[in-house]
Motif scaffolding. Structure first.
Motif, PDB file in Angstrom:
ATOM      1  N   GLN A  53      -6.952  -3.078   1.360  1.00 46.86           N
ATOM      2  CA  GLN A  53      -6.735  -1.792   2.014  1.00 46.86           C
ATOM      3  C   GLN A  53      -5.819  -0.888   1.189  1.00 46.86           C
ATOM      4  O   GLN A  53      -6.029   0.321   1.094  1.00 46.86           O
ATOM      5  CB  GLN A  53      -6.151  -2.006   3.415  1.00 46.86           C
ATOM      6  CG  GLN A  53      -7.102  -2.672   4.388  1.00 46.86           C
ATOM      7  CD  GLN A  53      -8.374  -1.872   4.614  1.00 46.86           C
ATOM      8  OE1 GLN A  53      -8.331  -0.643   4.738  1.00 46.86           O
ATOM      9  NE2 GLN A  53      -9.510  -2.555   4.661  1.00 46.86           N
ATOM     10  N   ALA A  57      -6.642   2.710  -0.521  1.00 50.10           N
ATOM     11  CA  ALA A  57      -5.811   3.881  -0.269  1.00 50.10           C
ATOM     12  C   ALA A  57      -5.346   4.523  -1.567  1.00 50.10           C
ATOM     13  O   ALA A  57      -5.154   5.746  -1.639  1.00 50.10           O
ATOM     14  CB  ALA A  57      -4.604   3.493   0.584  1.00 50.10           C
ATOM     15  N   ARG A  59      -7.178   4.217  -4.241  1.00 45.08           N
ATOM     16  CA  ARG A  59      -8.460   4.450  -4.937  1.00 45.08           C
ATOM     17  C   ARG A  59      -8.450   3.833  -6.335  1.00 45.08           C
ATOM     18  O   ARG A  59      -8.884   4.448  -7.323  1.00 45.08           O
ATOM     19  CB  ARG A  59      -8.797   5.946  -4.979  1.00 45.08           C
ATOM     20  CG  ARG A  59      -9.028   6.538  -3.596  1.00 45.08           C
ATOM     21  CD  ARG A  59      -9.476   7.966  -3.626  1.00 45.08           C
ATOM     22  NE  ARG A  59      -9.572   8.499  -2.259  1.00 45.08           N
ATOM     23  CZ  ARG A  59      -9.808   9.766  -1.953  1.00 45.08           C
ATOM     24  NH1 ARG A  59      -9.970  10.655  -2.942  1.00 45.08           N
ATOM     25  NH2 ARG A  59      -9.878  10.167  -0.707  1.00 45.08           N
ATOM     26  N   GLY A 186       2.380   3.682   1.925  1.00 43.85           N
ATOM     27  CA  GLY A 186       2.053   5.102   1.959  1.00 43.85           C
ATOM     28  C   GLY A 186       2.985   5.890   1.066  1.00 43.85           C
ATOM     29  O   GLY A 186       4.040   5.402   0.666  1.00 43.85           O
ATOM     30  N   HIS A 191      -3.921   8.096  -1.009  1.00 47.99           N
ATOM     31  CA  HIS A 191      -4.825   9.104  -0.465  1.00 47.99           C
ATOM     32  C   HIS A 191      -4.811   9.106   1.052  1.00 47.99           C
ATOM     33  O   HIS A 191      -5.190  10.092   1.683  1.00 47.99           O
ATOM     34  CB  HIS A 191      -6.246   8.876  -0.998  1.00 47.99           C
ATOM     35  CG  HIS A 191      -6.352   9.167  -2.467  1.00 47.99           C
ATOM     36  ND1 HIS A 191      -6.693  10.406  -2.962  1.00 47.99           N
ATOM     37  CD2 HIS A 191      -6.110   8.386  -3.552  1.00 47.99           C
ATOM     38  CE1 HIS A 191      -6.682  10.378  -4.281  1.00 47.99           C
ATOM     39  NE2 HIS A 191      -6.322   9.161  -4.673  1.00 47.99           N
ATOM     40  N   GLN A 192      -4.365   8.005   1.635  1.00 46.58           N
ATOM     41  CA  GLN A 192      -4.091   7.940   3.063  1.00 46.58           C
ATOM     42  C   GLN A 192      -3.136   6.775   3.294  1.00 46.58           C
ATOM     43  O   GLN A 192      -3.134   5.816   2.517  1.00 46.58           O
ATOM     44  CB  GLN A 192      -5.368   7.750   3.894  1.00 46.58           C
ATOM     45  CG  GLN A 192      -6.075   6.417   3.721  1.00 46.58           C
ATOM     46  CD  GLN A 192      -7.081   6.403   2.597  1.00 46.58           C
ATOM     47  OE1 GLN A 192      -7.479   7.446   2.098  1.00 46.58           O
ATOM     48  NE2 GLN A 192      -7.510   5.206   2.210  1.00 46.58           N
ATOM     49  N   PRO A 193      -2.305   6.866   4.338  1.00 47.83           N
ATOM     50  CA  PRO A 193      -1.398   5.745   4.614  1.00 47.83           C
ATOM     51  C   PRO A 193      -2.186   4.541   5.111  1.00 47.83           C
ATOM     52  O   PRO A 193      -3.264   4.687   5.696  1.00 47.83           O
ATOM     53  CB  PRO A 193      -0.475   6.302   5.702  1.00 47.83           C
ATOM     54  CG  PRO A 193      -1.282   7.364   6.369  1.00 47.83           C
ATOM     55  CD  PRO A 193      -2.129   7.978   5.285  1.00 47.83           C
TER      56      PRO A 193
END
Length: 218
Positions: A53, A57, A59, A186, A191-193
């Motif tokens: 994950q 996030a 990438r 994060g 790019h997102q938490p």
């Protein structure tokens, strides 16, 4: 320049990655050492789902190097070879000032004729922690030394009050000698938490750790 980063999921390797990206360099992946017996990252104990994950996030692909520890150096060097196949010209490390660690990392790279880069080298330990907080990274305390820090800090975000408490206790705020480890979920280069939940507390002699897992419901 394309590079791979030796990534622990902690604040120092994250800050090193941040600085390299800020300078205009391009990461090709996260080189992660995995304890094959526990199916978790070495030292910080991040489970596979959470590793995936976090990679998503950021990438960046995970270049997992699995070992029981007996072939740690060889698995890392094989990981460097894989990174070179993706175009990496250097490997970046988050080491700050422990000479033996940095020398070992540089030797691994030298064996593969690859540059080793240490963006945080010889900089103020306290200054680096303050930079992580100021930049807005979410760094949870994952492990602590029981003789130096209290259990209630586990899972907490590294912020100004926590830093002040460490200074009050006269604990190295950077944790460079293993006083504590963090898990970053994060911040600016994410790019997102990554939503996480803190679970049970695990005891390992003088060390306590909190099991932090991915939780999309958080």
């Amino acid at each position: 320049m394309k590079f791979v980063i030796s990534y622990s999921f902690g604040k120092d390797s994250t800050l090193a990655l941040h600085r390299m990206i800020e300078q205009g360099h391009t990461p090709v992946g996260l080189l992660v050492m995995v304890n094959s017996q526990q199916d978790r990252s070495w030292f910080h104990g991040v489970d596979r789902m959470l590793m995936e994950q976090i990679g998503q996030a950021l990438r960046l692909p995970l270049l997992l190097c699995e070992t029981d520890g007996s072939r740690y150096h060889l698995e890392l060097e094989q990981g460097l070879e894989r990174a070179m196949g993706l175009g990496a010209k250097a490997c970046v490390f988050g080491d700050i000032d422990v000479e033996d660690n940095a020398r070992w990392c540089a030797e691994r790279c030298a064996h593969k004729e690859m540059r080793s880069i240490f963006p945080l080298w010889k900089q103020s330990r306290e200054g680096l922690v303050r930079e992580v907080i100021t930049l807005g990274y979410t760094a949870h305390l994952k492990c602590i030394r029981n003789d130096l820090l209290p259990e209630w800090m586990l899972g907490k975000r590294l912020d100004w009050p926590i830093l002040e408490e460490m200074e009050r206790r006269r604990v190295d705020p950077c944790g460079e000698s293993g006083e504590y480890h963090t898990l970053v979920t994060g911040g600016p280069i994410f790019h997102q938490p990554v939503p996480v939940r803190c679970g049970r507390i695990l005891q390992f002699d003088s060390i306590s750790a909190v099991d932090i897992t991915w939780d999309p419901q958080v």
